[in-house]
Design an enzyme around this catalytic site. Structure first.
Site, PDB file in Angstrom:
ATOM      1  N   ARG A  99      20.342   6.266   4.858  1.00  0.00           N
ATOM      2  CA  ARG A  99      19.569   5.018   4.813  1.00  0.00           C
ATOM      3  C   ARG A  99      19.754   4.241   6.111  1.00  0.00           C
ATOM      4  NH1 ARG A  99      21.453   6.006  -0.370  1.00  0.00           N
ATOM      5  NH2 ARG A  99      19.876   5.982  -2.028  1.00  0.00           N
ATOM      6  N   HIS A 105      24.153  -0.351  -1.670  1.00  0.00           N
ATOM      7  CA  HIS A 105      23.115   0.616  -2.016  1.00  0.00           C
ATOM      8  C   HIS A 105      23.020   1.718  -0.954  1.00  0.00           C
ATOM      9  CE1 HIS A 105      19.522   2.405  -3.594  1.00  0.00           C
ATOM     10  NE2 HIS A 105      18.905   2.227  -2.446  1.00  0.00           N
ATOM     11  N   SER A 137       0.815  -1.223   0.000  1.00  0.00           N
ATOM     12  CA  SER A 137       0.000   0.000   0.000  1.00  0.00           C
ATOM     13  C   SER A 137       0.841   1.263   0.000  1.00  0.00           C
ATOM     14  CB  SER A 137      -0.907   0.016   1.242  1.00  0.00           C
ATOM     15  OG  SER A 137      -1.659  -1.162   1.304  1.00  0.00           O
ATOM     16  N   ASP A 150      19.822   2.160  -8.957  1.00  0.00           N
ATOM     17  CA  ASP A 150      21.134   2.787  -9.191  1.00  0.00           C
ATOM     18  C   ASP A 150      21.565   2.621 -10.650  1.00  0.00           C
ATOM     19  OD1 ASP A 150      21.360   3.485  -6.447  1.00  0.00           O
ATOM     20  OD2 ASP A 150      21.952   1.427  -6.000  1.00  0.00           O
ATOM     21  N   ARG A 164      13.215   7.526   3.849  1.00  0.00           N
ATOM     22  CA  ARG A 164      13.999   8.635   4.420  1.00  0.00           C
ATOM     23  C   ARG A 164      13.251   9.959   4.345  1.00  0.00           C
ATOM     24  NH1 ARG A 164      19.524   9.448   1.723  1.00  0.00           N
ATOM     25  NH2 ARG A 164      18.621   8.536  -0.147  1.00  0.00           N
TER      26      ARG A 164
HETATM   27  N1  LIG Z   1      16.236  -0.232  -2.806  1.00  0.00           N
HETATM   28  C1  LIG Z   1      16.047   1.006  -3.249  1.00  0.00           C
HETATM   29  O1  LIG Z   1      16.664   1.422  -4.234  1.00  0.00           O
HETATM   30  C2  LIG Z   1      15.031   1.899  -2.594  1.00  0.00           C
HETATM   31  C3  LIG Z   1      14.622   3.088  -3.223  1.00  0.00           C
HETATM   32  C4  LIG Z   1      13.669   3.875  -2.602  1.00  0.00           C
HETATM   33  C5  LIG Z   1      13.133   3.501  -1.374  1.00  0.00           C
HETATM   34  N2  LIG Z   1      13.554   2.345  -0.776  1.00  0.00           N
HETATM   35  C6  LIG Z   1      13.025   1.899   0.524  1.00  0.00           C
HETATM   36  O2  LIG Z   1      11.753   1.272   0.335  1.00  0.00           O
HETATM   37  C7  LIG Z   1      11.017   1.336   1.563  1.00  0.00           C
HETATM   38  C8  LIG Z   1       9.579   1.768   1.300  1.00  0.00           C
HETATM   39  O3  LIG Z   1       9.533   3.079   0.805  1.00  0.00           O
HETATM   40  P1  LIG Z   1       8.121   3.788   0.469  1.00  0.00           P
HETATM   41  O4  LIG Z   1       8.446   5.114  -0.087  1.00  0.00           O
HETATM   42  O5  LIG Z   1       7.261   2.869  -0.286  1.00  0.00           O
HETATM   43  O6  LIG Z   1       7.531   3.969   1.965  1.00  0.00           O
HETATM   44  P2  LIG Z   1       5.986   4.161   2.380  1.00  0.00           P
HETATM   45  O7  LIG Z   1       6.003   4.621   3.807  1.00  0.00           O
HETATM   46  O8  LIG Z   1       5.291   4.979   1.383  1.00  0.00           O
HETATM   47  O9  LIG Z   1       5.414   2.684   2.291  1.00  0.00           O
HETATM   48  C9  LIG Z   1       5.824   1.675   3.145  1.00  0.00           C
HETATM   49  C10 LIG Z   1       4.695   0.710   3.317  1.00  0.00           C
HETATM   50  O10 LIG Z   1       5.148  -0.333   4.185  1.00  0.00           O
HETATM   51  C11 LIG Z   1       4.063  -0.667   5.018  1.00  0.00           C
HETATM   52  N3  LIG Z   1       4.532  -1.354   6.215  1.00  0.00           N
HETATM   53  C12 LIG Z   1       5.097  -0.848   7.330  1.00  0.00           C
HETATM   54  N4  LIG Z   1       5.335  -1.839   8.220  1.00  0.00           N
HETATM   55  C13 LIG Z   1       4.935  -2.990   7.623  1.00  0.00           C
HETATM   56  C14 LIG Z   1       4.919  -4.331   8.033  1.00  0.00           C
HETATM   57  N5  LIG Z   1       5.381  -4.719   9.214  1.00  0.00           N
HETATM   58  N6  LIG Z   1       4.422  -5.249   7.162  1.00  0.00           N
HETATM   59  C15 LIG Z   1       3.971  -4.882   5.943  1.00  0.00           C
HETATM   60  N7  LIG Z   1       3.953  -3.616   5.509  1.00  0.00           N
HETATM   61  C16 LIG Z   1       4.420  -2.681   6.348  1.00  0.00           C
HETATM   62  C17 LIG Z   1       3.381   0.657   5.323  1.00  0.00           C
HETATM   63  O11 LIG Z   1       2.057   0.462   5.815  1.00  0.00           O
HETATM   64  C18 LIG Z   1       3.438   1.322   3.972  1.00  0.00           C
HETATM   65  O12 LIG Z   1       2.293   1.029   3.206  1.00  0.00           O
HETATM   66  C19 LIG Z   1      11.814   2.277   2.466  1.00  0.00           C
HETATM   67  O13 LIG Z   1      12.575   1.514   3.370  1.00  0.00           O
HETATM   68  C20 LIG Z   1      12.723   3.008   1.499  1.00  0.00           C
HETATM   69  O14 LIG Z   1      13.898   3.466   2.133  1.00  0.00           O
HETATM   70  C21 LIG Z   1      14.481   1.546  -1.375  1.00  0.00           C
END
Ligand SMILES: NC(=O)c1ccc[n+]([C@@H]2O[C@H](COP(=O)([O-])OP(=O)(O)OC[C@H]3O[C@@H](n4cnc5c(N)ncnc54)[C@H](O)[C@@H]3O)[C@@H](O)[C@H]2O)c1
Length: 351
Positions: free
Chosen positions: A123, A213, A46, A186, A117
């Site tokens: 991170r 990363h 979500s 990346d 973040r």
């Molecule tokens: N790997 C990459 O290149 C990269 C790039 C961007 C963001 N990210 C990471 O991805 C993650 C998500 O980012 P986002 O912008 O979607 O955040 P967001 O806050 O918009 O969405 C996170 C979702 O995780 C859900 N959530 C929280 N705890 C949970 C649990 N225990 N079980 C299931 N769902 C749960 C929340 O309800 C929310 O819907 C962050 O950790 C961010 O740092 C990684």
């Protein structure tokens, strides 16, 4: 040098991905008799990444079942996506009691659950919250779909991959060839920025990005770019810095509203499609990913990987690098080692 295998596969994948929307109506027929029946789960479906990622997965002919898990809003997200005229069956699962059913029978699990973040954060600042979330979700995967490919997006990836591996070990179902840290964004950014500077079509540019990363651990190998490109050192230094800090560029621009979501959804979908293609028997599929590795003194490291039916088939290694890149690799190793240890220690100390 990046294996010759990598270039056509990468370019072809990006081409097919970018044109898939126009070709949608023919996909179900064209692929009808092929093994395009991947059952994919998104955990954190979500969220800012989870929703557009789920949309891209729903739009793919490779996916036959899409199960969406979150602690909030999944019934709505699933109902919404389920009206799209593609064959993937979509179902939402809400809260820990429904997690086992979301995972049973899955081929691939993608995890973007956790907090993103805000300006001023690294991170690693996300560790305390996201380590627990990833460990809990990894434990559920180890119990309910131990054979699935696990793709971790949640940051800090340099620690969440060791966490996932340790949790799988605890459950006695660890297969290092099936746990991937998604670093594809990346690569996507490096391709885009190089293309901008050289006036090229980004879909034809392929830059391997190795290491980890986070900040300085993100190491773009511009010397291995296809097509070959040359930059004066000052431009190369600036370009490398921009790729390493591109996530922060988005965090700042969003001014408190989170980090990259749309480009991350694209990158996550690209990685999943590559993996599913390889699982379906397509040959020569190469992606970079942060995995268990023997390529450096770090126990986890991202390099170009040949993907296959059972996940990581062959690590293609670092290849020939410039002295500038070699120095970056040496400088990244202490930070990577510390992040890996932090993740491993977290699981050791878990009750
Ligand atoms: N790997 C990459 O290149 C990269 C790039 C961007 C963001 N990210 C990471 O991805 C993650 C998500 O980012 P986002 O912008 O979607 O955040 P967001 O806050 O918009 O969405 C996170 C979702 O995780 C859900 N959530 C929280 N705890 C949970 C649990 N225990 N079980 C299931 N769902 C749960 C929340 O309800 C929310 O819907 C962050 O950790 C961010 O740092 C990684």
């Amino acid at each position: 040098m990046l294996s010759a295998l990598a270039r056509p596969a990468g370019a072809a994948l990006r081409r097919s991905f970018s044109t898939s929307a126009q070709e949608m109506p023919v996909f179900p027929l064209k692929y009808h008799n092929q093994k395009n029946n991947a059952k994919v789960a998104v955990l954190g479906a979500s969220g800012g990444i989870g929703q557009p990622l789920s949309l891209l997965l729903k739009n793919s002919p490779l996916v036959s079942r899409l199960t969406l898990y979150d602690i909030a809003h999944t019934p709505g997200v699933a109902a919404d996506l389920s009206h799209i005229e593609t064959r993937a069956k979509v179902k939402g699962y809400l809260g820990p009691d429904q997690l086992p059913d979301c995972l049973k029978g899955c081929d691939v699990v993608v995890i973007p659950a956790g907090v993103p973040r805000k300006p001023g954060m690294t991170r690693d600042d996300l560790f305390n919250t996201n380590a627990t979330i990833v460990a809990t979700l990894a434990a559920a995967c180890a119990q309910h779909c131990p054979e699935a490919m696990i793709c971790i997006i949640s940051n800090p990836v340099n620690s969440t991959i060791p966490i996932t591996a340790e949790v799988f070990k605890k459950h006695g179902v660890y297969d290092p060839n099936k746990i991937f840290g998604v670093t594809t964004l990346d690569i996507v950014r490096a391709n885009t920025f190089v293309a901008e500077l050289k006036g090229l079509d980004p879909a034809r540019v392929s830059v391997p990005v190795i290491g980890g990363h986070a900040g300085k651990t993100i190491i773009p190998l511009i010397s291995q770019c296809t097509p070959k490109v040359d930059f004066p050192q000052d431009q190369l230094t600036a370009l490398t810095g921009r790729i390493q800090e591109a996530g922060t560029e988005v965090v700042k621009a969003k001014a408190g509203a989170g980090s990259a979501t749309l480009s991350m959804a694209y990158a996550g979908a690209r990685f999943v499609f590559s993996l599913v293609d390889a699982m379906n028997g397509k040959e020569g599929v190469v992606e970079c990913s942060f995995v268990k590795s023997q390529e450096t003194e770090c126990t986890y490291f991202s390099t170009p990987l040949l993907l296959g039916k059972k996940g990581l088939e062959k690590n293609l290694g670092i290849g020939k690098v410039s002295s500038f890149e070699e120095k970056m690799i040496a400088e990244a190793i202490p930070e990577l080692k510390a992040s890996i240890k932090k993740g491993e220690d977290f699981v050791k100390n878990m009750k």
